[in-house]
Design a protein around this motif. Structure first.
Motif, mmCIF file in Angstrom:
data_model
loop_
_atom_site.group_PDB
_atom_site.id
_atom_site.type_symbol
_atom_site.label_atom_id
_atom_site.label_comp_id
_atom_site.label_asym_id
_atom_site.label_seq_id
_atom_site.Cartn_x
_atom_site.Cartn_y
_atom_site.Cartn_z
ATOM 1 N N ASN A 1 0.817 -1.225 0.000
ATOM 2 C CA ASN A 1 0.000 0.000 0.000
ATOM 3 C C ASN A 1 0.847 1.270 0.000
ATOM 4 O O ASN A 1 0.337 2.366 0.248
ATOM 5 C CB ASN A 1 -0.962 0.031 1.194
ATOM 6 N N GLY A 2 2.140 1.108 -0.272
ATOM 7 C CA GLY A 2 3.012 2.277 -0.333
ATOM 8 C C GLY A 2 2.797 3.053 -1.617
ATOM 9 O O GLY A 2 2.586 2.476 -2.682
ATOM 10 N N ARG A 3 2.829 4.368 -1.509
ATOM 11 C CA ARG A 3 2.690 5.237 -2.678
ATOM 12 C C ARG A 3 3.732 6.338 -2.572
ATOM 13 O O ARG A 3 3.708 7.139 -1.638
ATOM 14 C CB ARG A 3 1.290 5.847 -2.745
ATOM 15 N N ILE A 4 4.648 6.353 -3.521
ATOM 16 C CA ILE A 4 5.754 7.294 -3.474
ATOM 17 C C ILE A 4 5.579 8.340 -4.565
ATOM 18 O O ILE A 4 5.312 8.013 -5.728
ATOM 19 C CB ILE A 4 7.093 6.559 -3.659
ATOM 20 N N GLU A 5 5.718 9.619 -4.189
ATOM 21 C CA GLU A 5 5.772 10.686 -5.178
ATOM 22 C C GLU A 5 7.205 10.734 -5.694
ATOM 23 O O GLU A 5 8.087 11.297 -5.059
ATOM 24 C CB GLU A 5 5.378 12.030 -4.560
ATOM 25 N N HIS A 6 7.406 10.094 -6.844
ATOM 26 C CA HIS A 6 8.766 10.031 -7.379
ATOM 27 C C HIS A 6 9.266 11.426 -7.738
ATOM 28 O O HIS A 6 10.411 11.783 -7.450
ATOM 29 C CB HIS A 6 8.811 9.111 -8.590
ATOM 30 N N ILE A 7 8.409 12.228 -8.356
ATOM 31 C CA ILE A 7 8.766 13.603 -8.652
ATOM 32 C C ILE A 7 7.488 14.431 -8.730
ATOM 33 O O ILE A 7 6.460 13.969 -9.234
ATOM 34 C CB ILE A 7 9.577 13.715 -9.958
ATOM 35 N N SER A 8 7.540 15.634 -8.189
ATOM 36 C CA SER A 8 6.358 16.491 -8.162
ATOM 37 C C SER A 8 6.783 17.952 -8.321
ATOM 38 O O SER A 8 7.674 18.430 -7.611
ATOM 39 C CB SER A 8 5.602 16.301 -6.840
ATOM 40 N N ALA A 9 6.158 18.651 -9.281
ATOM 41 C CA ALA A 9 6.489 20.054 -9.537
ATOM 42 C C ALA A 9 6.109 20.905 -8.327
ATOM 43 O O ALA A 9 5.050 20.725 -7.728
ATOM 44 C CB ALA A 9 5.756 20.533 -10.776
ATOM 45 N N ASN A 10 6.983 21.847 -7.988
ATOM 46 C CA ASN A 10 6.735 22.723 -6.842
ATOM 47 C C ASN A 10 6.032 24.030 -7.210
ATOM 48 O O ASN A 10 5.551 24.746 -6.337
ATOM 49 C CB ASN A 10 8.050 23.070 -6.131
ATOM 50 N N ASP A 11 6.015 24.351 -8.511
ATOM 51 C CA ASP A 11 5.339 25.574 -8.922
ATOM 52 C C ASP A 11 4.716 25.381 -10.298
ATOM 53 O O ASP A 11 4.985 24.399 -10.986
ATOM 54 C CB ASP A 11 6.297 26.776 -8.917
ATOM 55 N N THR A 12 3.901 26.340 -10.682
ATOM 56 C CA THR A 12 3.162 26.232 -11.945
ATOM 57 C C THR A 12 4.096 26.188 -13.142
ATOM 58 O O THR A 12 3.897 25.395 -14.073
ATOM 59 C CB THR A 12 2.190 27.417 -12.087
ATOM 60 N N ALA A 13 5.123 27.010 -13.143
ATOM 61 C CA ALA A 13 6.046 27.059 -14.277
ATOM 62 C C ALA A 13 6.728 25.705 -14.491
ATOM 63 O O ALA A 13 6.881 25.242 -15.622
ATOM 64 C CB ALA A 13 7.096 28.152 -14.056
#
Length: 205
Positions: free
Chosen positions: A140-152
């Motif tokens: 049941n693990g879910r990892i955010e491998h990469i996520s944008a920090n801003d809109t640009a």
């Protein structure tokens, strides 16, 4: 001196004794063969039971990894999730970017190969979780491998990895195994692609 009748009597006794011995020998042989057959059959059943139990144990800890993305006008995230019933042990992580395949995760690819958004020329700002060989993703693990920090950055990643009107420029292949490490599976972001041998992999600066 033995008489004729006595000789005949002895001959009959010897014949009966011989027949009796033959019968006992045949019976002993039959019992031996039957015992051997029963032992072999019991051994076969035991092996079959062991295989079924072993298979049930392995199935009871089987991981199922999925790679997915969530994107919108102001966000872009790639997730790695374990939907199975056992922990997933990472064996390898490959990224296909355009026509090249790298043995690296996305943060490493961005840091060493892309760095800036081709649209704005500005660096990508993102949060990430590295996923490398030997890493474990729990049940049941879910990892955010990469996520944008801003809109640009979200817009830049979207346009870089999934250009409008084109096939995705980015794909991911994560090979993983269970705690038994007897079988390996591969999860993809967009579908299977060919992973060349190490000599054929692209290198990062």
């Amino acid at each position: 001196m033995e008489t004729k009748e006595e000789n005949q009597s002895d001959s009959k006794k010897k014949k009966k004794l011989l027949e009796s011995n033959r019968l006992l020998s045949a019976t002993a042989l039959f019992v031996s063969v039957s015992t051997l057959f029963i032992l072999l059959y019991q051994s076969h059943l035991s092996n079959k039971m062991y295989e079924l139990e072993n298979k049930a144990l392995k199935t009871s800890v089987m991981p199922i990894l999925t790679v997915s993305q969530s994107l919108g006008p102001d966000y872009y995230t790639i997730y790695v999730s374990n939907l199975g019933i056992g922990p997933a042990i990472i064996k390898s992580f490959h990224v296909q970017y355009r026509d090249s395949v790298y043995e690296a995760d996305i943060p490493t690819l961005i840091w060493k190969r892309i760095i800036k958004s081709p649209d704005t020329g500005k660096p990508f700002y993102y949060g990430h979780s590295n996923i490398g060989r030997g890493g474990v993703i729990p049940v049941n693990g879910r990892i955010e491998h990469i996520s944008a920090n801003d809109t640009a950055t979200a817009v830049g990643m979207h346009n870089t990895f999934i250009p409008s009107g084109e096939s995705p420029a980015l794909n991911i292949a994560i090979s993983y195994t269970s705690i038994y490490e007897d079988e390996t599976w591969t999860a993809y972001l967009f579908g299977p692609f060919t992973i060349p041998p190490k000599s054929g992999l692209a290198t990062l600066p």
